[in-house]
Design an enzyme around this catalytic site. Structure first.
Site, PDB file in Angstrom:
ATOM      1  N   GLU A   1      -4.653  -3.693   5.971  1.00 17.03           N
ATOM      2  CA  GLU A   1      -4.576  -4.946   6.758  1.00 17.03           C
ATOM      3  C   GLU A   1      -5.711  -5.161   7.757  1.00 17.03           C
ATOM      4  OE1 GLU A   1      -0.632  -5.034   8.509  1.00 17.03           O
ATOM      5  OE2 GLU A   1       0.358  -5.129   6.552  1.00 17.03           O
TER       6      GLU A   1
ATOM      7  N   GLU B   1       3.979  -3.319  -2.211  1.00 26.24           N
ATOM      8  CA  GLU B   1       5.115  -3.522  -1.291  1.00 26.24           C
ATOM      9  C   GLU B   1       5.939  -4.727  -1.732  1.00 26.24           C
ATOM     10  OE1 GLU B   1       3.915  -3.503   2.852  1.00 26.24           O
ATOM     11  OE2 GLU B   1       2.354  -2.005   2.515  1.00 26.24           O
TER      12      GLU B   1
END
Ligand code: HXH
Length: 340
Positions: free
Chosen positions: A137, A244
């Protein structure tokens, strides 16, 4: 009687020729979801237990007990294990960025600490973990900037990204190293992720894959956006994983809190959406090596109470009693049709 999870074909078998089927776990779910995990999944990821703050809360203290339990569970059940995550702006201990007076450390000190951290954790699980989310991220969601501002960029500039991959590769030359991010199918962010990874490859940085977190919902992103993202990332010649995956019942800005159970229409819509997603994943099976859900069944998901307090969510293929949902049956039928 409703079919229970072990009277239907195992997901891991249905997709054995295509990709690994994974689940995120924690010390509670390896107990409460043990039989479901063992039957349907052949890969695990630690939800929180390998994050920096969990394994390295103080400079001289490593805490591996929970991470070890998850790794042992995977080994006992013959499952693969992914590592998550070495560098992130969240769930990272403050001491890493500070000296004893609380002032920011130099870039050299930060890189020294990062190298020691990565060598310790990657080295510990060298024979157990086949792939690592090395950097998580770092791309800015909005605007012109490529990278989000964080302690990492403030102290080190963009160089910490390449360093993390180099240190991980030194520590385990066999491990597959991934860049991982969310909103990965949004065109603006997709292009920035592509730019970052392309530049890492040009610099000769050891990176082998891109993780698409795939925190999706019934409405977003569109299949066309997902397809375009897969094609763009695959054009870099790297392997892709959904790292995810979950499909929330709610649009991101939906604040409703009135539901105590999913409506039948929602379950049907979710089943159609899962089928369409897996149809696309099968189309790109040569580029995709793993599909990991961020959980396993609806009794536990990080989306309970997030981002809306007091709201439950039902994002998986198995319900809160671990029974296969309509979404499971649609995905299983698709896999069978593919094999026929
Ligand atoms: C993931 N982030 C992480 O990779 C994983 O380690 C964690 O266990 C769960 C999800 C997804 C995420 C990223 C940004 C984000 C929320 C989730 O930002 C927001 C914060 C507040 C409100 C809305 C978005």
């Amino acid at each position: 009687m409703n079919p229970t999870f072990h009277s239907v074909p195992a997901l891991k078998e249905l997709f054995a020729a295509d990709f690994k089927i994974g689940a995120a776990v924690n010390p509670t779910t390896i107990r409460t979801q043990k039989a479901l995990l063992a039957y349907h999944f052949n890969s695990l990821t630690a939800e929180n237990e390998m994050k920096f703050v969990s394994v390295h809360p103080k400079e001289q203290t490593y805490t591996f007990e929970d991470a070890d339990r998850l790794v042992n569970f995977a080994r006992e059940h013959g499952m693969a294990m992914r590592g998550h995550t070495l560098v992130w702006h969240n769930q990272t201990s403050d001491w890493l960025f500070q000296d004893r007076q609380g002032a920011a450390v130099s870039k050299e000190v930060l890189f020294g600490r990062l190298r020691e951290h990565i060598h310790t954790i990657v080295g510990r699980y060298k024979n157990e973990i086949y792939a690592w989310d090395v950097v998580n991220e770092v791309i800015a969601d909005e605007g012109e900037a490529l990278l989000r501002t964080s302690k990492w960029t403030e102290i080190a500039g963009p160089e910490f990204i390449a360093k993390a991959f180099e240190y991980a590769h030194e520590a385990d030359p066999q491990a597959l190293l991934f860049y991982n991010d969310y909103n990965e199918s949004n065109p603006l962010k997709r292009d920035k992720i592509y730019t970052l990874v392309h530049s890492l490859l040009e610099q000769g940085v050891p990176i082998h894959g891109i993780g698409l977190q795939a925190h999706w919902n019934l409405y977003d992103p569109s299949l066309d956006e997902i397809k375009a993202a897969i094609e763009k990332y695959a054009s870099l010649g790297l392997q892709l994983q959904l790292t995810e995956l979950d499909i929330s019942m709610f649009r991101f800005d939906d604040r409703r809190t009135d539901l105590t159970a999913p409506e039948p229409a929602m379950l049907e819509q979710q089943a159609e959406r899962y089928e369409a997603v897996f149809r696309l994943l099968l189309e790109y099976r040569d580029d995709i090596s793993g599909v990991t859900f961020w959980g396993a069944a609806d009794d536990y998901t990080w989306l309970d109470n997030f981002p809306v307090r007091g709201r439950k969510n039902w994002p998986f293929l198995f319900d809160a009693q671990h029974q296969p949902k309509a979404a499971y049956h649609r995905v299983a039928a698709l896999a069978a049709e593919q094999r026929a």
